[in-house]
Design a protein around this motif. Sequence first.
Motif, PDB file in Angstrom:
ATOM      1  N   MET A  18       0.685  -1.199   0.187  1.00  0.00           N
ATOM      2  CA  MET A  18      -0.148   0.030   0.072  1.00  0.00           C
ATOM      3  C   MET A  18       0.981   1.400   0.021  1.00  0.00           C
ATOM      4  SD  MET A  18      -2.721  -1.067   3.050  1.00  0.00           S
ATOM      5  CE  MET A  18      -1.656  -2.316   3.757  1.00  0.00           C
ATOM      6  N   LYS A  22       1.330   2.232  -6.897  1.00  0.00           N
ATOM      7  CA  LYS A  22       0.829   1.482  -8.021  1.00  0.00           C
ATOM      8  C   LYS A  22       0.009   2.344  -8.981  1.00  0.00           C
ATOM      9  CE  LYS A  22      -0.701  -1.625  -5.355  1.00  0.00           C
ATOM     10  NZ  LYS A  22      -0.388  -1.317  -3.647  1.00  0.00           N
ATOM     11  N   ASP A  41      -8.717  -3.032  -7.240  1.00  0.00           N
ATOM     12  CA  ASP A  41      -9.285  -2.435  -6.228  1.00  0.00           C
ATOM     13  C   ASP A  41     -10.519  -1.851  -6.694  1.00  0.00           C
ATOM     14  OD1 ASP A  41      -7.840  -3.508  -4.213  1.00  0.00           O
ATOM     15  OD2 ASP A  41      -6.844  -1.649  -3.668  1.00  0.00           O
ATOM     16  N   PHE A  64     -12.970 -10.508   1.059  1.00  0.00           N
ATOM     17  CA  PHE A  64     -12.277  -9.649   0.113  1.00  0.00           C
ATOM     18  C   PHE A  64     -11.271 -10.432  -0.613  1.00  0.00           C
ATOM     19  CE2 PHE A  64      -8.756  -6.941  -0.910  1.00  0.00           C
ATOM     20  CZ  PHE A  64      -9.401  -6.164  -1.791  1.00  0.00           C
ATOM     21  N   ARG A  65     -10.400 -11.286  -0.344  1.00  0.00           N
ATOM     22  CA  ARG A  65      -9.502 -12.139  -0.859  1.00  0.00           C
ATOM     23  C   ARG A  65     -10.241 -12.902  -1.985  1.00  0.00           C
ATOM     24  NH1 ARG A  65      -5.593  -8.630  -0.067  1.00  0.00           N
ATOM     25  NH2 ARG A  65      -4.937  -8.229   2.251  1.00  0.00           N
ATOM     26  N   GLY A  87      -4.250  -4.714  -5.859  1.00  0.00           N
ATOM     27  CA  GLY A  87      -4.152  -4.582  -4.202  1.00  0.00           C
ATOM     28  C   GLY A  87      -2.778  -5.167  -3.395  1.00  0.00           C
ATOM     29  N   GLY A  88      -2.428  -4.493  -2.437  1.00  0.00           N
ATOM     30  CA  GLY A  88      -1.108  -4.855  -1.884  1.00  0.00           C
ATOM     31  C   GLY A  88      -1.090  -6.209  -1.264  1.00  0.00           C
ATOM     32  N   GLY A  89      -2.244  -6.751  -1.173  1.00  0.00           N
ATOM     33  CA  GLY A  89      -2.179  -8.330  -0.478  1.00  0.00           C
ATOM     34  C   GLY A  89      -2.510  -9.068  -1.462  1.00  0.00           C
ATOM     35  N   ARG A 126      -7.495   2.450   4.061  1.00  0.00           N
ATOM     36  CA  ARG A 126      -6.687   1.134   4.100  1.00  0.00           C
ATOM     37  C   ARG A 126      -7.179   0.436   5.199  1.00  0.00           C
ATOM     38  NH1 ARG A 126      -4.175   4.672   0.334  1.00  0.00           N
ATOM     39  NH2 ARG A 126      -3.077   3.560  -1.234  1.00  0.00           N
ATOM     40  N   LEU A 128      -6.437  -2.281   6.671  1.00  0.00           N
ATOM     41  CA  LEU A 128      -5.221  -2.820   7.577  1.00  0.00           C
ATOM     42  C   LEU A 128      -4.492  -2.016   8.182  1.00  0.00           C
ATOM     43  CD1 LEU A 128      -4.121  -5.583   4.988  1.00  0.00           C
ATOM     44  CD2 LEU A 128      -5.607  -6.091   6.970  1.00  0.00           C
ATOM     45  N   ARG A 145       5.568  -9.800   3.923  1.00  0.00           N
ATOM     46  CA  ARG A 145       5.425  -9.857   2.654  1.00  0.00           C
ATOM     47  C   ARG A 145       6.609  -9.549   1.626  1.00  0.00           C
ATOM     48  NH1 ARG A 145       0.005  -6.297   1.779  1.00  0.00           N
ATOM     49  NH2 ARG A 145      -1.315  -7.192   3.494  1.00  0.00           N
TER      50      ARG A 145
HETATM   51  C1  S3P Z   1      -4.510  -4.230   0.963  1.00  0.00           C
HETATM   52  C2  S3P Z   1      -3.978  -3.121   0.064  1.00  0.00           C
HETATM   53  C3  S3P Z   1      -5.158  -2.287  -0.526  1.00  0.00           C
HETATM   54  C4  S3P Z   1      -6.650  -2.985  -0.667  1.00  0.00           C
HETATM   55  C5  S3P Z   1      -6.895  -3.484   0.646  1.00  0.00           C
HETATM   56  C6  S3P Z   1      -5.807  -4.608   1.217  1.00  0.00           C
HETATM   57  C7  S3P Z   1      -3.380  -5.077   1.553  1.00  0.00           C
HETATM   58  O1  S3P Z   1      -4.793  -1.913  -1.930  1.00  0.00           O
HETATM   59  O2  S3P Z   1      -6.276  -4.052  -1.453  1.00  0.00           O
HETATM   60  O3  S3P Z   1      -7.150  -2.388   1.649  1.00  0.00           O
HETATM   61  O4  S3P Z   1      -3.636  -6.154   2.011  1.00  0.00           O
HETATM   62  O5  S3P Z   1      -2.194  -4.812   1.490  1.00  0.00           O
HETATM   63  P1  S3P Z   1      -3.712  -1.054  -2.216  1.00  0.00           P
HETATM   64  O6  S3P Z   1      -2.314  -1.618  -1.949  1.00  0.00           O
HETATM   65  O7  S3P Z   1      -3.751  -0.526  -3.502  1.00  0.00           O
HETATM   66  O8  S3P Z   1      -3.916   0.135  -1.077  1.00  0.00           O
END
Ligand code: S3P
Length: 180
Positions: A18, A22, A41, A64-65, A87-89, A126, A128, A145
């Motif tokens: 995040m 990106k 996202d 969400f995943r 997304g970051g995850g 965000r 998290l 990560r």
């Molecule tokens: C997440 C990153 C977010 C979004 C969600 C979870 C993560 O996207 O998918 O809040 O787990 O790192 P960005 O990386 O675009 O902020």
Amino acid sequence: MQNRCDRKQDNLILIGFMGSGKTTVGIKLSYLLKRPFADTDQMIEDREGKKISTIFATEGENSFRDKETALLQDLTHSLQGRILSVGGGTVLREENRVLLKQLGTVVYLRIRPETVYERLKGDSTRPLLQCEDPLRRIRELLEARSAIYEDAADIAVDVDGLDSEEVAVQILAKRRGAGI
Ligand code: S3P
């Protein structure tokens, strides 16, 4: 000969933590390469008609995943010639890492935790990072990560201290250098 299912589609995929830029780098690349830009996202929010923070709050992170994985599966049938940020995850699931590689060249925007903190302090979108000590959380998540991002990527760029244009130019140079 490469199997059709193994073949990389011609997309540029941006992964990273995040706040690594990106979306802004993706838009810059879209301009430089004259290719459409998409962001997973945003696509999930459009599909669900809800903000990510609402999905996390009402359905939980796992749901969400699942939506991320379902979207990537759909994109492997349709996405061509795009810049895509995820997304970051997204890389956390191995299944997603396989799908990302199928979709195209995967670019990791590597960032230091302090830079993330500076960029995102005060951000409320965000889920998290909504906690007492966001810097500590960022450090913990990045530590967990980092190796996964490295492993998922074809190319990595250090983004600290660079603006989005400089990052985009480095990505294109590294892509050329790697002959991708
Ligand atoms: C997440 C990153 C977010 C979004 C969600 C979870 C993560 O996207 O998918 O809040 O787990 O790192 P960005 O990386 O675009 O902020």
